[in-house]
Design a protein around this motif. Structure first.
Motif, PDB file in Angstrom:
ATOM      1  N   SER A   1       0.841  -1.193   0.000  1.00 20.80           N
ATOM      2  CA  SER A   1       0.000   0.000   0.000  1.00 20.80           C
ATOM      3  C   SER A   1       0.881   1.249   0.000  1.00 20.80           C
ATOM      4  O   SER A   1       2.073   1.196   0.299  1.00 20.80           O
ATOM      5  N   ILE A   2       0.262   2.394  -0.335  1.00 25.49           N
ATOM      6  CA  ILE A   2       1.021   3.618  -0.578  1.00 25.49           C
ATOM      7  C   ILE A   2       1.602   4.198   0.715  1.00 25.49           C
ATOM      8  O   ILE A   2       2.562   4.956   0.693  1.00 25.49           O
ATOM      9  N   ASP A   3       1.043   3.814   1.875  1.00 27.84           N
ATOM     10  CA  ASP A   3       1.575   4.337   3.133  1.00 27.84           C
ATOM     11  C   ASP A   3       2.477   3.329   3.852  1.00 27.84           C
ATOM     12  O   ASP A   3       2.613   3.356   5.068  1.00 27.84           O
ATOM     13  N   THR A   4       3.096   2.452   3.069  1.00 31.47           N
ATOM     14  CA  THR A   4       4.085   1.519   3.639  1.00 31.47           C
ATOM     15  C   THR A   4       5.255   2.298   4.229  1.00 31.47           C
ATOM     16  O   THR A   4       5.704   3.282   3.637  1.00 31.47           O
ATOM     17  N   SER A   5       5.731   1.880   5.388  1.00 35.72           N
ATOM     18  CA  SER A   5       6.863   2.591   5.986  1.00 35.72           C
ATOM     19  C   SER A   5       8.104   1.718   5.960  1.00 35.72           C
ATOM     20  O   SER A   5       8.016   0.489   5.976  1.00 35.72           O
TER      21      SER A   5
ATOM     22  N   GLY B   1       1.053  -0.529   5.164  1.00 33.75           N
ATOM     23  CA  GLY B   1       0.077   0.326   5.823  1.00 33.75           C
ATOM     24  C   GLY B   1      -1.329  -0.127   5.538  1.00 33.75           C
ATOM     25  O   GLY B   1      -1.561  -1.282   5.179  1.00 33.75           O
TER      26      GLY B   1
ATOM     27  N   GLU C   1      -3.728   1.843   3.550  1.00 27.89           N
ATOM     28  CA  GLU C   1      -4.391   2.470   2.408  1.00 27.89           C
ATOM     29  C   GLU C   1      -4.750   1.437   1.340  1.00 27.89           C
ATOM     30  O   GLU C   1      -4.139   0.375   1.252  1.00 27.89           O
TER      31      GLU C   1
ATOM     32  N   LEU D   1       8.905   5.970  -0.849  1.00 28.21           N
ATOM     33  CA  LEU D   1       8.188   5.722   0.394  1.00 28.21           C
ATOM     34  C   LEU D   1       8.257   6.987   1.247  1.00 28.21           C
ATOM     35  O   LEU D   1       9.334   7.557   1.441  1.00 28.21           O
ATOM     36  N   ASP D   2       7.114   7.448   1.748  1.00 22.26           N
ATOM     37  CA  ASP D   2       7.095   8.709   2.495  1.00 22.26           C
ATOM     38  C   ASP D   2       7.428   8.515   3.965  1.00 22.26           C
ATOM     39  O   ASP D   2       7.983   9.391   4.603  1.00 22.26           O
ATOM     40  N   PHE D   3       7.073   7.382   4.514  1.00 26.74           N
ATOM     41  CA  PHE D   3       7.278   7.171   5.952  1.00 26.74           C
ATOM     42  C   PHE D   3       8.548   6.351   6.170  1.00 26.74           C
ATOM     43  O   PHE D   3       8.605   5.175   5.810  1.00 26.74           O
TER      44      PHE D   3
END
Lengths: 258, 151
Positions: free
Chosen positions: B91-95, B114, B116, B126-128
């Motif tokens: 998912s796009i909010d994978t950290s 994540g 999402e 990856l943002d996180f």
């Protein structure tokens, strides 16, 4: 009375011209590679003699080398508390260096010497002249299959050596010294890269195979046609091929970083 | 020895040698992760510690890929390129966080999926992210009695 300076000059010229003769012989063998007929049966025979009969020697030597590397690596690493890296130490030193080099040296002693002795005896008993009389090119019929087989067999034997040695290191490190088996294999697998290490290892073995093949066939082919000549050819094959392997190993590593 | 029997032994020898080459290439060399066709994503960290290329990327402790390259980006932060299996559907909010196996062991990247619905695409970042734990900084903070983040 020989002037010592001209003696040095004579020796140098002799060395250079023998180097030139090996190169000419190698290019002769390479040219014959593309000439029909394909000596399939002869090559198969040579693969059997040089490769199959070396497997037991290579496998047991590999196991012993891996076991001693595991033991030595462990006693060194445990001083720094880094014994988890044993797999990386054993694997990298084997794949990059010891696998191809030790296989090359062992095959030189086991098979290179017998190639030189066989061809040298054929020279001494005028069998090569017999081939020439039947208008069979002796380089194509005798030297090429053996040199080709040596080149093909060396990477396979080197891989067998390396796998047996990794197993030997595993047996000592995990079964005897009590490391975790998963840690050994994981540190081995994360530190060894296919393109940087494994390809280089195979490349080295192919080059060593070609060198040993050319040197042993050349020394047999150019031996003096008597018993002393055959014995000199055998000895000098082992000496020259071993030194060539060790030196070319340095240059391959320095130039291509493998 | 008979000729056909010799053929067989040579065949066995060649198969044995090739399987040794294959073991070294696939298992030990990890060729399956360095070939093309993998799924690439980037992650930016403030501190990567002793992370090196070819370090494993894991999800819940299972190896799914490896670090292919580490560079500085324009903001002078460490940009790490990851190559993972394409069938993961993250998912796009994978950290992504940099962890250490054992106290002084090798460093690796752990991915945590994540919640999402949107999936991360090939080449996205990856943002996180969570940087490597700096042991010296931690000990320094402990000695001077301040808290870890307050430097």
């Amino acid at each position: 009375m020989a002037n010592p300076i001209s003696e040095v000059g004579r020796q140098t010229l002799e060395m250079l011209s023998s180097f030139g003769r090996v190169t000419l012989f190698a290019s002769d063998v390479a040219r014959n590679l593309f000439r029909p007929p394909v000596r399939f049966g002869r090559t198969l025979e040579a693969i059997y003699d040089l490769g199959v009969l070396s497997v037991v020697l290579i496998a047991t030597s590999g196991f012993a080398v891996g076991a001693v590397l595991g033991l030595q690596g462990y006693t060194t690493l445990v001083r720094f508390g880094a014994e988890e890296s044993l797999g990386a130490v054993v694997g990298l030193s084997l794949i990059r260096e010891l696998g191809p080099v030790l296989t090359g040296l062992l095959v030189t002693g086991r098979a290179g010497s017998s190639v030189a002795a066989e061809i040298g005896t054929m020279v001494a008993t005028e069998q090569l002249d017999g081939l020439r009389m039947m208008s069979v090119n002796p380089v194509h019929f005798v030297a090429l299959p053996k040199a080709l087989a040596m080149t093909l067999v060396m990477p396979l034997l080197s891989a067998i050596f390396t796998v047996c040695a990794i197993f030997g290191g595993y047996v000592v490190g995990v079964e005897l010294l009590g490391l975790d088996g998963g840690t050994y294999l994981a540190s081995l697998e994360t530190s060894v890269d296919f393109r940087e290490d494994v390809v280089g290892s195979i490349l080295k073995a192919v080059i060593f195979g070609a060198l040993v093949g050319i040197i042993s066939t050349y020394r047999g082919y150019s031996s003096e046609p008597n018993a002393a000549g055959v014995s000199r050819a055998t000895t000098s094959t082992v000496v020259i091929a071993s030194v060539t392997i060790l030196f070319s190993d340095y240059f391959i590593t320095a130039l291509w970083g493998v | 020895m008979q000729s056909s029997q010799k053929d067989l032994v040579v065949g066995i020898f060649v198969m044995l040698g090739l399987s040794a080459v294959a073991y070294l290439s696939l298992e030990v060399g990890g060729m399956s992760y360095s070939g093309p066709g993998g799924f690439t994503m980037t992650a930016t960290f403030d501190e990567i510690g002793a992370l090196t290329p070819r370090a494993p990327v894991v999800i819940s402790g299972v190896k799914v890929g490896q670090v292919t390259s580490i560079n500085l980006d324009d903001d002078l932060r460490a940009k790490v390129v990851l190559d993972v299996r394409p069938d993961l559907e993250l998912s796009i909010d994978t950290s992504a966080s940099i962890r250490t196996s054992g106290l002084l062991g090798n460093q690796y990247i752990a991915l945590e999926p994540g919640g999402e619905i949107d999936l991360i695409q090939d080449g996205e970042s990856l943002d996180f992210t969570e940087s490597a734990l700096n042991l010296e900084k931690l000990i320094g903070a402990f000695i001077h009695g301040s808290d870890v983040e307050g430097d």
